[in-house]
Design a protein around this motif. Structure first.
Motif, mmCIF file in Angstrom:
data_model
loop_
_atom_site.group_PDB
_atom_site.id
_atom_site.type_symbol
_atom_site.label_atom_id
_atom_site.label_comp_id
_atom_site.label_asym_id
_atom_site.label_seq_id
_atom_site.Cartn_x
_atom_site.Cartn_y
_atom_site.Cartn_z
ATOM 1 N N ILE A 139 3.190 1.086 2.166
ATOM 2 C CA ILE A 139 2.187 0.031 2.041
ATOM 3 C C ILE A 139 0.793 0.633 2.060
ATOM 4 O O ILE A 139 -0.060 0.296 1.234
ATOM 5 N N LEU B 292 0.328 -11.458 -2.293
ATOM 6 C CA LEU B 292 -1.041 -11.404 -1.767
ATOM 7 C C LEU B 292 -2.070 -11.820 -2.811
ATOM 8 O O LEU B 292 -3.051 -12.498 -2.484
ATOM 9 N N ASN B 293 -1.861 -11.426 -4.058
ATOM 10 C CA ASN B 293 -2.814 -11.797 -5.102
ATOM 11 C C ASN B 293 -2.886 -13.309 -5.291
ATOM 12 O O ASN B 293 -3.954 -13.852 -5.567
ATOM 13 N N ILE C 63 -0.854 -0.159 -1.699
ATOM 14 C CA ILE C 63 -1.576 -1.417 -1.832
ATOM 15 C C ILE C 63 -3.086 -1.213 -1.688
ATOM 16 O O ILE C 63 -3.535 -0.635 -0.717
ATOM 17 N N GLU C 64 -3.805 -1.677 -2.674
ATOM 18 C CA GLU C 64 -5.273 -1.657 -2.668
ATOM 19 C C GLU C 64 -5.777 -3.044 -3.005
ATOM 20 O O GLU C 64 -5.243 -3.652 -3.943
ATOM 21 N N LYS D 273 -6.817 -2.096 0.963
ATOM 22 C CA LYS D 273 -5.951 -1.856 2.116
ATOM 23 C C LYS D 273 -5.626 -3.163 2.838
ATOM 24 O O LYS D 273 -6.465 -4.040 2.952
ATOM 25 N N MET E 69 7.007 -3.397 -2.844
ATOM 26 C CA MET E 69 5.557 -3.220 -2.968
ATOM 27 C C MET E 69 4.998 -4.113 -4.077
ATOM 28 O O MET E 69 3.945 -4.735 -3.919
ATOM 29 N N ASN E 70 5.720 -4.197 -5.185
ATOM 30 C CA ASN E 70 5.287 -5.079 -6.272
ATOM 31 C C ASN E 70 5.293 -6.538 -5.819
ATOM 32 O O ASN E 70 4.382 -7.301 -6.148
ATOM 33 N N CYS F 270 2.294 -7.222 -3.515
ATOM 34 C CA CYS F 270 1.063 -7.355 -4.308
ATOM 35 C C CYS F 270 0.986 -8.730 -4.963
ATOM 36 O O CYS F 270 -0.059 -9.386 -4.926
#
Length: 89
Positions: free
Chosen positions: A65, A30-31, A69-70, A72, A23-24, A27
């Motif tokens: 997920i 995606l960032n 994750i925000e 969404k 998950m990290n 993120c």
């Protein structure tokens, strides 16, 4: 078969036991890049290893997920069968 090396948009995790770390990674990818891929059942060097994937496993990944994750995201989650190298006897 080797899947290559990890990049800024490609991440490997040995198993779904590394779901929190995944998950990290999602993120971070995606960032910075707004897209990427993450594979479970693959060593950091790109070598596939055994990973049992059930429908429950796929649901667990999807739920994690959704809850973690925000903002969404709506990822494509697929089960991909890759032949692991055979050990020689």
């Amino acid at each position: 078969m080797n899947l290559g090396i990890e990049t800024e948009t490609l991440e490997f995790k040995k198993s779904t036991g590394e779901l929190k770390e995944a998950m990290n990674s999602i993120c971070a990818i995606l960032n910075k890049h707004q897209h990427g891929e993450l594979y479970f059942g693959v060593k950091p060097d790109g070598t596939p290893i055994a990973q049992v994937v059930t429908e429950e496993t796929l649901r667990e990944i999807s739920q994690k997920i959704k809850n973690f994750i925000e903002p969404k995201i709506y990822p494509e989650i697929n089960k991909v069968v890759i032949e692991a190298p055979r050990s020689e006897e």
